[in-house]
Design a protein around this motif. Structure first.
Motif, PDB file in Angstrom:
ATOM      1  N   ALA A 238     -39.727   2.281  54.196  1.00 44.78           N
ATOM      2  CA  ALA A 238     -40.482   3.523  54.384  1.00 44.78           C
ATOM      3  C   ALA A 238     -41.119   4.032  53.100  1.00 44.78           C
ATOM      4  CB  ALA A 238     -39.565   4.599  54.966  1.00 44.78           C
ATOM      5  N   GLY A 239     -41.147   3.189  52.063  1.00 47.86           N
ATOM      6  CA  GLY A 239     -41.804   3.578  50.823  1.00 47.86           C
ATOM      7  C   GLY A 239     -40.987   4.464  49.913  1.00 47.86           C
ATOM      8  N   ARG A 240     -39.677   4.536  50.130  1.00 44.92           N
ATOM      9  CA  ARG A 240     -38.838   5.379  49.287  1.00 44.92           C
ATOM     10  C   ARG A 240     -38.086   4.581  48.225  1.00 44.92           C
ATOM     11  NH1 ARG A 240     -35.866   9.776  53.277  1.00 44.92           N
ATOM     12  NH2 ARG A 240     -37.598  10.117  54.725  1.00 44.92           N
ATOM     13  N   GLY A 241     -38.318   3.296  48.157  1.00 42.73           N
ATOM     14  CA  GLY A 241     -37.594   2.457  47.219  1.00 42.73           C
ATOM     15  C   GLY A 241     -36.395   1.801  47.873  1.00 42.73           C
ATOM     16  N   GLU A 242     -35.623   1.095  47.068  1.00 45.90           N
ATOM     17  CA  GLU A 242     -34.461   0.370  47.570  1.00 45.90           C
ATOM     18  C   GLU A 242     -33.176   1.121  47.242  1.00 45.90           C
ATOM     19  OE1 GLU A 242     -34.466  -2.385  49.377  1.00 45.90           O
ATOM     20  OE2 GLU A 242     -36.654  -2.561  49.342  1.00 45.90           O
ATOM     21  N   ALA A 243     -32.206   1.002  48.119  1.00 46.53           N
ATOM     22  CA  ALA A 243     -30.885   1.567  47.865  1.00 46.53           C
ATOM     23  C   ALA A 243     -30.131   0.674  46.890  1.00 46.53           C
ATOM     24  CB  ALA A 243     -30.112   1.714  49.170  1.00 46.53           C
ATOM     25  N   PHE A 244     -28.957   1.106  46.467  1.00 45.15           N
ATOM     26  CA  PHE A 244     -28.173   0.337  45.493  1.00 45.15           C
ATOM     27  C   PHE A 244     -27.569  -0.922  46.106  1.00 45.15           C
ATOM     28  CE2 PHE A 244     -25.265   3.518  47.281  1.00 45.15           C
ATOM     29  CZ  PHE A 244     -24.225   2.708  47.742  1.00 45.15           C
ATOM     30  N   ALA A 245     -27.633  -1.055  47.437  1.00 43.69           N
ATOM     31  CA  ALA A 245     -27.096  -2.234  48.114  1.00 43.69           C
ATOM     32  C   ALA A 245     -27.909  -2.489  49.371  1.00 43.69           C
ATOM     33  CB  ALA A 245     -25.622  -2.044  48.456  1.00 43.69           C
ATOM     34  N   SER A 246     -27.722  -3.650  49.974  1.00 44.38           N
ATOM     35  CA  SER A 246     -28.441  -4.003  51.194  1.00 44.38           C
ATOM     36  C   SER A 246     -27.908  -3.192  52.369  1.00 44.38           C
ATOM     37  CB  SER A 246     -28.268  -5.496  51.488  1.00 44.38           C
ATOM     38  OG  SER A 246     -26.931  -5.771  51.886  1.00 44.38           O
ATOM     39  N   PRO A 247     -28.682  -3.104  53.473  1.00 47.23           N
ATOM     40  CA  PRO A 247     -28.187  -2.375  54.645  1.00 47.23           C
ATOM     41  C   PRO A 247     -26.840  -2.879  55.155  1.00 47.23           C
ATOM     42  CG  PRO A 247     -30.546  -2.756  54.863  1.00 47.23           C
ATOM     43  CD  PRO A 247     -30.099  -3.509  53.645  1.00 47.23           C
ATOM     44  N   VAL A 248     -26.636  -4.200  55.155  1.00 43.59           N
ATOM     45  CA  VAL A 248     -25.366  -4.752  55.638  1.00 43.59           C
ATOM     46  C   VAL A 248     -24.215  -4.328  54.734  1.00 43.59           C
ATOM     47  CG1 VAL A 248     -24.070  -6.910  55.910  1.00 43.59           C
ATOM     48  CG2 VAL A 248     -26.353  -6.690  56.903  1.00 43.59           C
ATOM     49  N   VAL A 249     -24.421  -4.351  53.425  1.00 43.88           N
ATOM     50  CA  VAL A 249     -23.354  -3.949  52.487  1.00 43.88           C
ATOM     51  C   VAL A 249     -23.043  -2.461  52.639  1.00 43.88           C
ATOM     52  CG1 VAL A 249     -22.759  -3.685  50.052  1.00 43.88           C
ATOM     53  CG2 VAL A 249     -23.812  -5.806  50.862  1.00 43.88           C
ATOM     54  N   ILE A 250     -24.065  -1.643  52.809  1.00 47.62           N
ATOM     55  CA  ILE A 250     -23.839  -0.202  53.009  1.00 47.62           C
ATOM     56  C   ILE A 250     -23.018   0.031  54.271  1.00 47.62           C
ATOM     57  CG2 ILE A 250     -24.954   2.008  53.515  1.00 47.62           C
ATOM     58  CD1 ILE A 250     -27.335   0.954  51.789  1.00 47.62           C
ATOM     59  N   ALA A 251     -23.390  -0.653  55.359  1.00 40.23           N
ATOM     60  CA  ALA A 251     -22.647  -0.507  56.615  1.00 40.23           C
ATOM     61  C   ALA A 251     -21.212  -1.002  56.459  1.00 40.23           C
ATOM     62  CB  ALA A 251     -23.354  -1.275  57.728  1.00 40.23           C
ATOM     63  N   THR A 252     -21.032  -2.084  55.710  1.00 44.73           N
ATOM     64  CA  THR A 252     -19.688  -2.613  55.471  1.00 44.73           C
ATOM     65  C   THR A 252     -18.842  -1.617  54.700  1.00 44.73           C
ATOM     66  OG1 THR A 252     -20.521  -4.887  55.462  1.00 44.73           O
ATOM     67  CG2 THR A 252     -18.379  -4.493  54.438  1.00 44.73           C
ATOM     68  N   LEU A 253     -19.393  -1.026  53.648  1.00 45.28           N
ATOM     69  CA  LEU A 253     -18.652  -0.048  52.858  1.00 45.28           C
ATOM     70  C   LEU A 253     -18.287   1.174  53.691  1.00 45.28           C
ATOM     71  CD1 LEU A 253     -20.631  -0.191  49.482  1.00 45.28           C
ATOM     72  CD2 LEU A 253     -18.303  -1.006  49.895  1.00 45.28           C
ATOM     73  N   ALA A 254     -19.224   1.631  54.532  1.00 47.88           N
ATOM     74  CA  ALA A 254     -18.948   2.792  55.377  1.00 47.88           C
ATOM     75  C   ALA A 254     -17.776   2.531  56.306  1.00 47.88           C
ATOM     76  CB  ALA A 254     -20.188   3.164  56.178  1.00 47.88           C
ATOM     77  N   ALA A 255     -17.704   1.307  56.845  1.00 45.77           N
ATOM     78  CA  ALA A 255     -16.598   0.953  57.739  1.00 45.77           C
ATOM     79  C   ALA A 255     -15.317   0.679  56.959  1.00 45.77           C
ATOM     80  CB  ALA A 255     -16.981  -0.267  58.577  1.00 45.77           C
ATOM     81  N   LEU A 256     -15.431  -0.059  55.862  1.00 44.95           N
ATOM     82  CA  LEU A 256     -14.250  -0.495  55.115  1.00 44.95           C
ATOM     83  C   LEU A 256     -13.516   0.673  54.469  1.00 44.95           C
ATOM     84  CD1 LEU A 256     -12.646  -2.982  54.200  1.00 44.95           C
ATOM     85  CD2 LEU A 256     -14.150  -3.100  52.198  1.00 44.95           C
ATOM     86  N   LEU A 257     -14.252   1.592  53.872  1.00 45.16           N
ATOM     87  CA  LEU A 257     -13.618   2.705  53.170  1.00 45.16           C
ATOM     88  C   LEU A 257     -12.988   3.705  54.135  1.00 45.16           C
ATOM     89  CD1 LEU A 257     -16.176   3.307  50.265  1.00 45.16           C
ATOM     90  CD2 LEU A 257     -13.973   2.119  50.195  1.00 45.16           C
ATOM     91  N   GLY A 258     -13.324   3.586  55.413  1.00 43.88           N
ATOM     92  CA  GLY A 258     -12.659   4.429  56.406  1.00 43.88           C
ATOM     93  C   GLY A 258     -11.221   4.043  56.642  1.00 43.88           C
ATOM     94  N   VAL A 259     -10.842   2.800  56.311  1.00 41.97           N
ATOM     95  CA  VAL A 259      -9.487   2.317  56.578  1.00 41.97           C
ATOM     96  C   VAL A 259      -8.437   3.088  55.773  1.00 41.97           C
ATOM     97  CG1 VAL A 259      -7.949   0.331  56.515  1.00 41.97           C
ATOM     98  CG2 VAL A 259     -10.311   0.038  57.247  1.00 41.97           C
ATOM     99  N   PRO A 260      -8.523   3.155  54.431  1.00 37.65           N
ATOM    100  CA  PRO A 260      -7.501   3.925  53.701  1.00 37.65           C
ATOM    101  C   PRO A 260      -7.507   5.399  54.059  1.00 37.65           C
ATOM    102  CG  PRO A 260      -9.296   3.262  52.225  1.00 37.65           C
ATOM    103  CD  PRO A 260      -9.496   2.524  53.500  1.00 37.65           C
ATOM    104  N   VAL A 261      -8.698   5.942  54.374  1.00 38.12           N
ATOM    105  CA  VAL A 261      -8.751   7.349  54.781  1.00 38.12           C
ATOM    106  C   VAL A 261      -7.967   7.555  56.071  1.00 38.12           C
ATOM    107  CG1 VAL A 261     -10.267   9.219  55.546  1.00 38.12           C
ATOM    108  CG2 VAL A 261     -10.954   7.763  53.631  1.00 38.12           C
ATOM    109  N   ALA A 262      -8.199   6.685  57.053  1.00 43.41           N
ATOM    110  CA  ALA A 262      -7.498   6.810  58.334  1.00 43.41           C
ATOM    111  C   ALA A 262      -5.991   6.617  58.161  1.00 43.41           C
ATOM    112  CB  ALA A 262      -8.054   5.792  59.330  1.00 43.41           C
ATOM    113  N   MET A 263      -5.599   5.669  57.311  1.00 46.43           N
ATOM    114  CA  MET A 263      -4.170   5.452  57.075  1.00 46.43           C
ATOM    115  C   MET A 263      -3.532   6.668  56.423  1.00 46.43           C
ATOM    116  SD  MET A 263      -3.948   1.485  55.850  1.00 46.43           S
ATOM    117  CE  MET A 263      -4.183   0.134  57.018  1.00 46.43           C
ATOM    118  N   ALA A 264      -4.219   7.245  55.434  1.00 46.47           N
ATOM    119  CA  ALA A 264      -3.678   8.425  54.756  1.00 46.47           C
ATOM    120  C   ALA A 264      -3.568   9.607  55.713  1.00 46.47           C
ATOM    121  CB  ALA A 264      -4.568   8.795  53.565  1.00 46.47           C
TER     122      ALA A 264
END
Length: 399
Positions: A238-264
């Motif tokens: 959309a012309g805003r530049g690139e994020a610090f990671a690819s869409p797949v990596v961002i989605a992976t981090l969003a899902a993965l980091l939810g695990v310790p939060v849910a456990m806590a």
């Protein structure tokens, strides 16, 4: 078998079974273009997995009250392997993809809750609640691996290889269940029809409220999970530049980091007031979700939006273990299988509708190239998530 060993084996079994779970999300932009799907069709392709789940779970999960849960797990995992391998070999259109993903959902219906019932049947408190919370929280780990591995393999070799690898994961899970999981508790002398009388479950007001909270939870989680890769694919173009990671990596981090939060959250809720803890989690989800909904209409950089998406992904997954543990704890022990079946069925109605309604919102608001449409699609998930605090407030008033 020690409680820790059983918990580890059950969690490993679940992660392997879920390798195909979010593969569609990882490759959805490619499938939309290759199969020429509308956004509504893409949403249904993402959500039909959960339709298969909710159609099968009222039969398969109560079956574990009179048949060994491990036998159900073994049969379901075999079906999961066949469905993923068939998708890899034969899927070529929206309709064929729909069929194979429906069968994949049926397979997880026979794997996820029956293995949780093995935990509940085998362990005593406090390990039962602790292991149940860990097991349901690890669901996010499976979704994270599914997104990351599916996206990586698809980028390297094509989406068909991603589904083939997921099928291989099912085969490994089959070995884990066969060699490692106990039989669970069941009574083969009980004679019931194929369909169980669920009315006593619905009369359990506390369990029903946690079940409704779970429905809102999974609506929000999977409306986000199915569309998050496509959202960042749009944002990067959309012309805003690139994020610090690819869409797949961002989605992976969003899902993965939810695990310790849910456990806590699960640990804190097990030691205190579960409803109060969940209330704070829901506030965090609403605040981060509102910021993400507004982001397509702003000039925020993709990296900032990615941080918002990761924080939101962590917040919306924070209540999964505590909510499921609440259902298990409030269930009548004699009806635990039936209660878990209702929990999964009503919950995955939300999982089916969340991605599909988000896709419809995209079409109605102008399509995937329109910022307003993306805000509308993201808002679908946030609004669905409000069911959780509403249900828990109902418990506080009447429970």
């Amino acid at each position: 078998m020690s409680p820790a060993r059983l918990t580890f084996l059950a969690c490993s079994y679940l992660v392997l079974n879920l390798l195909a779970f979010m593969t569609v999300a990882a490759v959805l932009p490619t499938l939309i273009d290759e199969w020429r799907m509308s956004n509504a069709e893409a949403g249904w392709l993402g959500g039909v997995f959960f339709a298969g789940y909710l159609c099968a779970v009222p039969v398969l999960v109560p079956l574990t009250d009179r048949v060994s849960p491990r036998r159900v797990c073994l049969a379901a995992t075999a079906v999961g392997a066949l469905s993923s391998l068939a998708f890899a070999a034969f899927a070529g259109s929206f309709w064929s993809g729909l069929l194979f993903r429906f069968l994949a959902g049926v397979a997880v219906a026979g794997a996820y809750m029956p293995a949780l019932k093995i935990i509940a049947d085998t362990l005593e408190e406090p390990w039962r609640s602790r292991a149940s919370s860990y097991y349901t929280s690890v669901f996010a780990l499976g979704t994270a691996f599914s997104i990351f591995v599916g996206g990586a393999v698809a980028d390297a070799s094509g989406w068909r290889y991603a589904f083939a690898l997921a099928g291989a994961g099912n085969l490994v899970a089959l070995i884990v269940a066969w060699r490692g999981l106990p039989a669970g508790r069941f009574d083969p002398g009980v004679r019931r029809g194929l369909l169980v009388d669920f009315r006593p479950v619905f009369r359990n007001r506390e369990a029903l409220a946690y079940i409704c909270a779970y429905a809102g939870h999974v609506w929000e989680v999977f409306a986000n999970r199915i569309w998050i890769v496509a959202f960042f694919a749009w944002l990067s173009g959309a012309g805003r530049g690139e994020a610090f990671a690819s869409p797949v990596v961002i989605a992976t981090l969003a899902a993965l980091l939810g695990v310790p939060v849910a456990m806590a959250v699960g640990e804190i809720a097990a030691r205190g007031d579960r409803r109060r803890v969940l209330g704070w989690v829901h506030i965090a989800a609403l605040a981060s979700g509102a910021a993400l909904v507004a982001s397509p209409l702003t000039s925020l950089s993709p990296s900032v939006v990615a941080v918002l998406a990761i924080l939101y992904g962590m917040a919306i997954y924070g209540d999964t273990g505590a909510v499921s543990a609440g259902t298990v704890a409030s269930a009548d022990p004699a009806l635990r299988g039936a209660t878990m079946a209702v929990h999964a069925t009503i919950g995955f109605v939300g999982a089916t509708l969340g991605p599909a309604v988000a896709g419809v919102a995209l079409d109605l608001a102008g399509g995937r190239q329109t910022p307003v449409a993306w805000s509308a699609a993201l808002a679908v998930g946030v609004l669905g998530g409000l069911m959780g605090p509403a249900a828990l407030r109902w418990i506080g008033r009447r429970g």
